[in-house]
Design a protein around this motif. Structure first.
Motif, PDB file in Angstrom:
ATOM      1  N   ALA A 263       0.870  -1.365   0.058  1.00  0.00           N
ATOM      2  CA  ALA A 263       0.075   0.078  -0.085  1.00  0.00           C
ATOM      3  C   ALA A 263       0.753   1.161   0.099  1.00  0.00           C
ATOM      4  N   GLU A 264       0.263   2.436  -0.347  1.00  0.00           N
ATOM      5  CA  GLU A 264       0.875   3.602  -0.236  1.00  0.00           C
ATOM      6  C   GLU A 264       0.035   4.870  -0.017  1.00  0.00           C
ATOM      7  N   ILE A 265       0.804   5.608   1.296  1.00  0.00           N
ATOM      8  CA  ILE A 265       0.045   6.343   1.884  1.00  0.00           C
ATOM      9  C   ILE A 265       0.705   7.960   1.414  1.00  0.00           C
ATOM     10  N   LYS A 266       0.141   8.887   1.057  1.00  0.00           N
ATOM     11  CA  LYS A 266       0.980  10.000   0.763  1.00  0.00           C
ATOM     12  C   LYS A 266       0.288  11.083   1.647  1.00  0.00           C
ATOM     13  N   TYR A 267       0.782  11.814   2.719  1.00  0.00           N
ATOM     14  CA  TYR A 267       0.099  12.631   3.856  1.00  0.00           C
ATOM     15  C   TYR A 267       0.865  13.917   3.812  1.00  0.00           C
ATOM     16  N   SER A 268       0.134  14.808   3.303  1.00  0.00           N
ATOM     17  CA  SER A 268       0.414  16.396   3.341  1.00  0.00           C
ATOM     18  C   SER A 268      -0.029  17.238   4.268  1.00  0.00           C
ATOM     19  N   THR A 269       0.764  18.002   4.664  1.00  0.00           N
ATOM     20  CA  THR A 269       0.185  18.925   5.753  1.00  0.00           C
ATOM     21  C   THR A 269       0.621  20.421   5.497  1.00  0.00           C
ATOM     22  N   VAL A 270      -0.298  21.337   5.433  1.00  0.00           N
ATOM     23  CA  VAL A 270       0.294  22.873   5.449  1.00  0.00           C
ATOM     24  C   VAL A 270      -0.334  23.336   6.938  1.00  0.00           C
ATOM     25  N   SER A 301       4.792   8.338   2.647  1.00  0.00           N
ATOM     26  CA  SER A 301       5.284   9.652   2.502  1.00  0.00           C
ATOM     27  C   SER A 301       4.868  11.047   3.163  1.00  0.00           C
ATOM     28  N   TRP A 302       5.628  11.331   3.898  1.00  0.00           N
ATOM     29  CA  TRP A 302       5.243  12.546   4.608  1.00  0.00           C
ATOM     30  C   TRP A 302       5.766  13.879   4.076  1.00  0.00           C
ATOM     31  N   THR A 303       4.771  14.859   3.853  1.00  0.00           N
ATOM     32  CA  THR A 303       5.166  16.228   3.287  1.00  0.00           C
ATOM     33  C   THR A 303       4.521  17.206   4.103  1.00  0.00           C
ATOM     34  N   GLN A 304       5.468  18.234   4.518  1.00  0.00           N
ATOM     35  CA  GLN A 304       5.010  19.090   5.487  1.00  0.00           C
ATOM     36  C   GLN A 304       5.462  20.593   5.152  1.00  0.00           C
ATOM     37  N   VAL A 305       4.509  21.482   5.313  1.00  0.00           N
ATOM     38  CA  VAL A 305       4.911  23.007   5.135  1.00  0.00           C
ATOM     39  C   VAL A 305       4.318  23.632   6.362  1.00  0.00           C
ATOM     40  N   GLU A 306       5.404  23.954   7.287  1.00  0.00           N
ATOM     41  CA  GLU A 306       5.112  24.541   8.584  1.00  0.00           C
ATOM     42  C   GLU A 306       5.439  25.790   8.746  1.00  0.00           C
ATOM     43  N   THR A 307       4.421  26.675   8.839  1.00  0.00           N
ATOM     44  CA  THR A 307       4.830  28.303   8.929  1.00  0.00           C
ATOM     45  C   THR A 307       4.264  28.502  10.066  1.00  0.00           C
ATOM     46  N   GLY A 308       3.246  28.043  10.807  1.00  0.00           N
ATOM     47  CA  GLY A 308       2.696  28.712  11.883  1.00  0.00           C
ATOM     48  C   GLY A 308       3.053  28.170  13.439  1.00  0.00           C
ATOM     49  N   SER A 309       2.363  28.488  14.438  1.00  0.00           N
ATOM     50  CA  SER A 309       2.621  28.323  15.995  1.00  0.00           C
ATOM     51  C   SER A 309       3.639  29.002  16.415  1.00  0.00           C
ATOM     52  N   TYR A 330       9.509  14.996   3.492  1.00  0.00           N
ATOM     53  CA  TYR A 330       9.913  16.105   2.943  1.00  0.00           C
ATOM     54  C   TYR A 330       9.192  17.527   3.877  1.00  0.00           C
ATOM     55  N   SER A 331      10.230  18.280   4.073  1.00  0.00           N
ATOM     56  CA  SER A 331       9.479  19.304   4.989  1.00  0.00           C
ATOM     57  C   SER A 331      10.077  20.721   4.810  1.00  0.00           C
ATOM     58  N   ILE A 332       9.210  21.812   4.968  1.00  0.00           N
ATOM     59  CA  ILE A 332       9.839  23.024   5.011  1.00  0.00           C
ATOM     60  C   ILE A 332       9.199  23.561   6.349  1.00  0.00           C
ATOM     61  N   ALA A 333      10.134  24.172   7.280  1.00  0.00           N
ATOM     62  CA  ALA A 333       9.696  24.927   8.146  1.00  0.00           C
ATOM     63  C   ALA A 333      10.046  26.032   8.338  1.00  0.00           C
TER      64      ALA A 333
END
Lengths: 481, 250
Positions: A263-270, A301-309, A330-333
Motif C-alpha cells: 500500500a501507499e500513503i501520501k500525507y501532506s500538511t500545511v 510519504s510525509w510532506t509538510q509545510v510548517e509556517t505557523g505556531s 519532505y519538510s519546509i519549516a
C-alpha cells in the motif's frame, strides 16, 4: 452512574469560566481543568461505548504519571493543563443535518478561510472533512467514496460504526504510553478523521481535512487514523489555519498511518496555526505525534509545510517494518519573529532492503529559532537499509538561529546512510540583484525562499502547492527591513 | 537620456566619486575605462541605486527625471539595466522563472497585466535564438554552477529580455575567453538601437574591439580625466594608465 447531560455539566461547573467567544457561534464548552471525570464526560458527550471510555481513562492514568518533555530546543512557559477546557463543540452542529442547515456564520468563517464546500471542491476532486474546534461539522462526498468502499469520516463516527477497525488499529502505531502529549491526546481527543481504504483500491480523490482552533482557551486534540489496506493508495491533505488569539493555545494531535502490504500513503500538511504577534505574544503550542507503520513493499510519504505556531514540536516518522518498504519525509519549516520550531523525523529501519529519504528545509527569520532533529535507526536485522538525508537551512537577518541535530544509529553493517547539510543566508547581493531587475525586496525574498524550498513544494499536490507558496510569502512578510 | 552632474559619492567617510559629469544620448555607446580602484564599478552601482553608497552631492537623471529618491527596483522600472560583474546565484529559481518575475514586476509597475504565457514563450525563444543560448540552459537554476562565460551570457540574455533604455555593462568582459567575448559582444551589438543607450565599463580595450563605442571616458581617482572617441581606447592600450596619471598631475 447515569448522569443526564445537564446534571453532569452542573457538577463540573465548579470553577468560574467565561464564554470568550471569538465568533458568535454558541459553543458548548466544558469547564477548565482535567481529571478522570472530565475524561468520562468527554467520552459520554461523544456517546462512546464503554471500551472507549476505559481506553481513555487508561491513557489518562498514564499521562498523570508522565512528565512534560524538555529535551527539545524550545523554551516556553509550560501550559497549565488545569487551565484548559477540554471540550468545545459548535452547538448547532448536527451530523444528520444537510449543509443547508449549517450555521450561516460558520459557513462565512469557512468562506474567509477559503474553504468552499460546494461543487468546486468536487470538481477539484477534493473531499473535505472539516473540524471546527473539536467536532466534525460537515463531511462531503462520502457517497462517492462509499461506492469504492472507502471510509472517510470523523473518528467519533468511526468509533460508533466501525469499532472493529478502531479496536484493531488505534494506538498500535502511537501507543498511549508513547509520550506525554500522545498520552494526553489519547485521554481527551474530541475528534479527528478516520480513513480506511480497502484492498486494492486507489482513492480517486485527494482526501482533505481542515483543522482550526476557534475558541480561546480551548485545546484541540485531534486524532487521525488512516489505514491503507493491501495494495491500496491514498493521498491525504491536512491544512490548518487559526484566527489570531491573545493567549497561548495548546494543540496536541496524534496521527497514525498504517500502510499494509504493497500500500501507499501520501500525507501532506500545511500548518498555519497562529504564530503569535511580532512581539512574540500569543500563538499556538503545537505538540504533535505523527507516525506511520509500513508493512511489506509499502510506502509512506510525509510532506509538510510548517509556517505557523509559536512553538512546534513535531516529528512525522516511519517505522519501516516490512521488507522493501519505503519512508519519505519532505519538510519546509518557516519561523519568523519569536517562533520556535523543533521538527524533523524518525526513520526506523526494521525490514530488509528498506529505504528512507529525508529532505528538510528550514527557513529562519526575525528572532526565531529553527531546529531540525532527525533519527535514522537501522536495526540489526535490516539488511541493505538505505537512507539519504539532506538538511538545508536558510537564514534571514542576524538574530535568528538554525540548528541541526541528526542522530544516526546503525546496527547492521550493510547499511548505507548519507547525510548532507547546508546553511546559507539570504544575501544583500541577492536582493540587490533582484531589485536591479525590477523585483522589490519582498518579492525577491519570496522568490529566493520558493527556490530554496522547491524540492519540497514539488512534492505537494498541485493546488496545495500554490496555497503553500502563498503562505510562505505571507509568513515572511516584513522579515527583512 | 542619462545626465550625471557633479556626482560625489562614497561609502561612509571614504570618497570614491569626486565630481563626475556625463551625458549619454539615445543611440550612443559610451565606454568608461580606468585603472582598478578608479571608481568604475561604484559609478555603475550608484546609477543602479545600490544603497551601500551614499550620494553626497550632484545628481543623476534619466530622461529628465531625477533618480535620487528612487529605489533600485523603481530605477529598473524606468528602464535602467545593469549587467553585473559578479552575477549572484539563486538556487532553485530557474532563469525562465526569474525573467518571468522580473518582466511581470516591471509591467505591474507600469499598470500592465502579466505578460501572457504564449507571448513570454515567444520572447524567450526569439532572444535565446538571437544569443545562441541552448534552451536547456533556461531551465537551470539562476547562475548556479554556471561557468564565467555562461554567467555573462545570461546577463546579456536578461538584457535582451528586459529591453531597457539604458544598459550598463559592468566589466562584462572579465573572465571571458575570446569566443565567449565575441558571442557576448555580438549579442550586445544586436541590441543597439537609436532609442537605447549603452554604457560599457571595462578595464581593457579588448571588448571595445567588438563593441565599438562612440565615446570613451577615462576615469581616474573618481573623476573623468579624459574623454574622446574610440581612438582614445587604443591610445590607452598602447600607453597604459600611467600616461593618464601623468597628464592629470601635469
Amino acid at each position: 452512574m447515569a448522569y443526564t447531560e445537564e446534571e453532569l455539566k452542573k457538577e463540573l461547573e465548579t470553577k468560574e469560566y467565561e464564554y470568550g467567544f471569538y465568533t458568535e457561534i454558541e459553543s458548548d464548552t466544558f469547564p477548565k481543568g482535567l481529571n478522570a471525570d472530565i475524561v468520562r464526560a468527554i467520552s459520554k458527550k461523544k456517546n462512546e461505548p464503554e471500551w472507549m471510555t476505559e481506553w481513555r481513562l487508561e491513557a489518562f492514568r498514564i499521562w498523570e504519571s508522565m512528565e512534560e518533555p524538555e529535551w527539545a530546543n524550545v523554551h516556553y512557559e509550560k501550559p497549565d493543563f488545569q487551565a484548559i477546557s477540554y471540550y468545545s463543540a459548535p452547538k448547532k452542529a448536527d451530523p444528520n443535518k444537510t449543509m443547508d442547515d449549517v450555521d450561516p456564520e460558520l459557513l462565512e468563517m469557512y468562506r474567509k478561510l477559503g474553504i468552499s464546500l460546494d461543487e468546486q471542491k468536487r470538481l477539484q476532486n477534493v473531499a473535505v472533512d472539516i473540524v471546527v474546534d473539536s467536532v466534525s461539522v460537515a463531511t462531503t462526498f462520502q457517497k462517492t467514496l462509499e461506492e469504492k468502499g472507502i471510509l472517510f469520516m470523523p473518528i467519533s463516527e468511526a468509533i460508533q460504526k466501525h469499532p472493529e477497525l478502531i479496536k484493531k488499529y488505534m494506538g498500535t502505531v502511537v501507543p498511549k504510553t508513547d509520550n506525554f502529549y500522545a498520552a494526553l491526546n489519547s485521554a481527551v481527543f474530541t475528534d479527528g478523521s478516520f480513513c480506511y481504504i480497502p484492498k486494492g483500491v486507489k482513492c480517486p480523490m485527494e482526501l482533505s481535512t481542515y483543522f482550526r482552533i476557534n475558541e480561546g482557551g480551548t485545546g484541540q486534540f485531534e486524532r487521525t487514523l488512516v489505514i491503507a489496506d493491501e495494495s491500496s493508495y491514498v493521498s491525504y491533505l491536512e491544512g490548518c489555519t487559526a484566527p489570531s488569539r491573545d493567549e497561548n493555545q495548546l494543540h496536541a494531535a496524534v496521527v497514525e498511518l498504517i500502510a499494509l502490504d504493497d500500500a501507499e500513503i501520501k500525507y501532506s500538511t500545511v500548518q498555519n496555526w497562529f504564530p503569535g504577534d511580532s512581539d512574540g505574544k500569543g500563538g499556538v503550542y503545537n505538540f504533535v505525534t505523527k507516525r506511520g507503520l509500513c508493512e511489506k513493499n509499502s510506502k509512506i510519504s510525509w510532506t509538510q509545510v510548517e509556517t505557523g505556531s509559536a512553538v512546534t514540536w513535531k516529528y512525522p516518522s516511519c517505522i519501516l517494518k516490512g521488507d522493501n518498504s519505503v519512508g519519505e519525509f519532505y519538510s519546509i519549516a518557516v519561523t519568523n519573529n519569536f517562533q520556535q520550531a523543533d521538527t524533523g523525523t524518525k526513520m526506523v529501519h526494521l525490514g530488509k532492503n528498506t529505504k528512507s529519504t529525508i529532505i528538510s528545509k528550514g527557513i529562519s527569520a526575525g528572532k526565531s529559532q529553527n531546529s531540525y532533529r532527525g533519527l535514522v535507526q537501522v536495526n540489526s536485522r535490516a539488511e541493505n537499509a538505505r537512507n539519504f538525508s539532506q538538511c538545508d537551512s536558510l537564514l534571514m537577518g542576524n538574530e535568528c538561529g538554525a540548528h541541526t541535530f541528526p542522530y544516526i544509529e546503525a546496527k547492521n553493517k550493510s547499511a548505507q546512510i548519507e547525510h548532507e547539510a547546508t546553511t546559507s543566508k539570504i544575501g544583500e547581493d541577492q536582493i540587490f540583484y533582484c531589485n536591479q531587475r525590477g523585483i522589490d525586496t519582498e518579492k525577491a525574498i519570496a522568490l529566493i525562499v520558493n527556490g530554496f524550498s522547491k524540492e519540497v513544494l514539488n512534492k505537494l499536490p498541485m493546488e496545495f502547492a500554490v496555497e503553500a507558496q502563498k503562505l510562505l510569502e505571507i509568513s515572511l512578510e516584513g522579515s527583512v527591513g | 537620456m542619462l545626465e550625471i552632474k557633479d556626482l560625489h559619492a562614497g561609502v561612509e567617510d571614504k570618497k570614491i566619486l569626486k565630481g563626475i559629469n556625463l551625458t549619454v544620448n539615445p543611440g550612443e555607446v559610451h565606454a568608461i575605462m580606468g585603472p582598478n580602484g578608479s571608481g568604475k564599478s561604484t559609478l555603475a552601482s550608484v546609477i543602479a541605486g545600490k544603497e551601500d553608497f551614499e550620494v553626497k552631492k550632484g545628481s543623476i537623471s534619466l530622461e529628465g527625471e531625477d533618480l535620487e529618491e528612487l529605489a533600485p527596483e523603481e530605477r529598473a522600472h524606468k528602464g535602467i539595466f545593469m549587467s553585473f560583474q559578479y552575477p549572484v546565484e539563486i538556487p532553485g529559481v530557474t532563469v525562465t522563472n526569474f525573467m518571468k518575475t522580473a518582466i511581470n514586476e516591471s509591467r505591474k509597475a507600469k499598470g500592465l497585466e502579466d505578460m501572457p504565457a504564449n507571448e513570454m514563450l515567444k520572447l524567450i525563444r526569439e532572444k535565446s535564438e538571437m544569443l545562441e543560448i541552448d534552451r536547456k540552459f533556461l531551465s537551470r537554476s539562476l547562475n548556479e554552477g554556471f561557468s564565467g562565460g555562461e554567467k555573462k551570457r545570461n546577463e546579456i540574455f536578461q538584457l535582451a529580455m528586459m529591453e531597457p533604455k539604458l544598459a550598463i555593462l559592468d566589466e562584462t568582459d572579465s573572465g571571458l575567453d575570446i569566443d565567449a567575448l565575441r558571442i557576448v559582444a555580438n549579442g550586445v551589438n544586436k541590441l543597439r538601437s537609436k532609442d537605447n543607450a549603452i554604457v560599457v565599463i571595462t578595464h581593457y580595450q579588448r571588448l571595445l574591439e567588438y563593441i565599438i563605442p562612440d565615446y570613451v571616458h577615462v576615469l581616474f581617482d573618481g573623476r573623468i580625466a579624459k574623454s574622446g572617441g574610440k581612438e582614445l581606447a587604443l591610445e590607452l592600450e598602447e600607453k597604459g594608465y600611467d600616461w593618464i596619471k601623468q597628464e592629470v598631475v601635469v
